[in-house]
Design an enzyme around this catalytic site. Structure first.
Site, PDB file in Angstrom:
ATOM      1  CG  ASN A 122      -1.918   1.144   1.178  1.00 25.05           C
ATOM      2  OD1 ASN A 122      -1.824   2.018   0.322  1.00 25.05           O
ATOM      3  ND2 ASN A 122      -2.866   1.161   2.095  1.00 25.05           N
ATOM      4  CB  CYS A 125      -3.192   5.597   2.607  1.00 24.08           C
ATOM      5  SG  CYS A 125      -4.468   6.267   3.673  1.00 24.08           S
TER       6      CYS A 125
HETATM    7  O1  RRO Z   1      -6.570   3.580   6.852  1.00 27.46           O
HETATM    8  C1  RRO Z   1      -7.020   4.404   6.037  1.00 27.46           C
HETATM    9  O2  RRO Z   1      -7.486   5.484   6.404  1.00 27.46           O
HETATM   10  C2  RRO Z   1      -7.004   4.162   4.572  1.00 27.46           C
HETATM   11  C3  RRO Z   1      -6.008   3.470   3.901  1.00 27.46           C
HETATM   12 BR1  RRO Z   1      -4.593   2.683   4.775  1.00 27.46          BR
HETATM   13  C4  RRO Z   1      -6.020   3.373   2.487  1.00 27.46           C
HETATM   14  O3  RRO Z   1      -5.155   2.791   1.823  1.00 27.46           O
HETATM   15  N1  RRO Z   1      -7.045   3.971   1.835  1.00 27.46           N
HETATM   16  C5  RRO Z   1      -8.031   4.621   2.486  1.00 27.46           C
HETATM   17  O4  RRO Z   1      -8.957   5.159   1.839  1.00 27.46           O
HETATM   18  N2  RRO Z   1      -7.990   4.720   3.854  1.00 27.46           N
END
Ligand code: RRO
Length: 296
Positions: A122, A125
């Site tokens: 990832n 985000c």
């Molecule tokens: O945890 C989050 O707030 C989050 C993550 Br890691 C992500 O990859 N995408 C998102 O919309 N929220």
């Protein structure tokens, strides 16, 4: 005609996986997902240390989707490994991981290598520091290459649509040794409470997901398919089997369902049988569908 397929050296009973982030990470839940007919599981993103995430409110429900700013809540790698220790699933388990740099990503990769089937990096985000990796193609190359050099299992790189040119980033992930691209993470967004006269989310910004982002996700998958040779896992707003078909025809080899899972995990059987019905009607194999709508 079935929708089983082999990809990244893994066997998928059907092409429909969970997307990272929406569901929890208990063994019990993973088993329920397997029973519900899900083709594979992608976990919530796991980091080196436990994290509580942002303060509430962390989610805004809209009529056409969701905006979330959870802030990477996760139990940390040690607790996660204890949770999955004796988990033996018949479907692939793909662990989503995040870190601040290649070193952190590769530490996680080494710890997880013999405990799961593949990794999803990832780097995307939309409202945390890790977006700074996903928005710079050189940084995506470096992180991917570092992880590639430190483990043997398949690596997917999950990309952000919050860039001018997603193809450029996808190409660098491919060059870094990724086995596949996951497209897309959520779109950076914001919602306002007019009575309080301020943004609703404690973090101000969040990531938009759900039905409204499907056309953006399809565009990204389409463009990546035309320009890279590794398989694509399509994600963004899938809520019915025709959505799955659209992603496959744009070039996705697998798809993930996220936001729609909050209404229940029964959706997997429905999506799978819809796709199989379509294949039968058209007398297509599953592979016939992939990229069918793309003009090269
Ligand atoms: O945890 C989050 O707030 C989050 C993550 Br890691 C992500 O990859 N995408 C998102 O919309 N929220």
């Amino acid at each position: 005609m079935g929708a089983e397929m082999e990809l990244f050296g893994l066997k998928f009973k059907n092409p429909i996986l969970t997307a990272s982030g929406i569901l929890g990470i208990s063994q019990k839940l993973f088993r329920r997902l397997e029973k519900a007919g899900c083709g594979g599981i992608v976990t919530k993103s796991i980091g080196l240390k436990p994290g509580a995430g942002y303060k509430n409110p962390t989610v805004v429900e809209l009529e056409y989707g969701l905006i979330n700013a959870m802030g990477l809540p996760n139990p940390g790698i040690d607790a996660f490994i204890s949770e999955i220790e004796d988990l033996k699933l018949k479907i692939p388990l793909i662990v989503s991981i995040f870190g601040r740099d290649g070193k952190e990503f590769s530490k996680l990769a080494k710890e997880l290598e013999d405990k799961c089937d593949a990794l999803e990096l990832n780097v995307s985000c939309p409202h945390t520091k890790i977006l700074e990796i996903g928005q710079h193609s050189e940084a995506v190359f470096k992180v991917t290459k570092t992880v590639r050099d430190s483990c043997e299992i398949p690596i997917l790189v999950k990309l952000t649509p919050n860039v001018t040119d997603i193809v450029k980033v996808a190409k660098q992930a491919e060059k870094g040794g990724a086995d596949g691209i996951t497209a897309i993470n959520t779109l950076k967004a914001l919602a306002i409470d007019i009575e309080a006269e301020k943004p609703i989310l404690s973090n101000i910004y969040g990531g938009l997901s759900g039905k409204c982002i499907k056309p953006v996700a399809l565009r990204c998958v389409y463009d990546i398919y035309k320009n890279v040779d590794i398989p694509i896992v399509g994600v963004g707003g899938i809520s019915c089997f025709t959505d799955v078909l659209e992603f496959l025809m744009c070039g996705a080899s697998l798809v993930q369902v996220g936001t729609f899972l909050k209404d229940g995990i029964e959706i997997f059987e429905e999506l799978k049988s819809g796709v199989e019905r379509f294949l039968k009607e058209k007398n297509y194999t599953y592979e016939d569908l992939i990229g069918r709508a793309v003009k090269m």
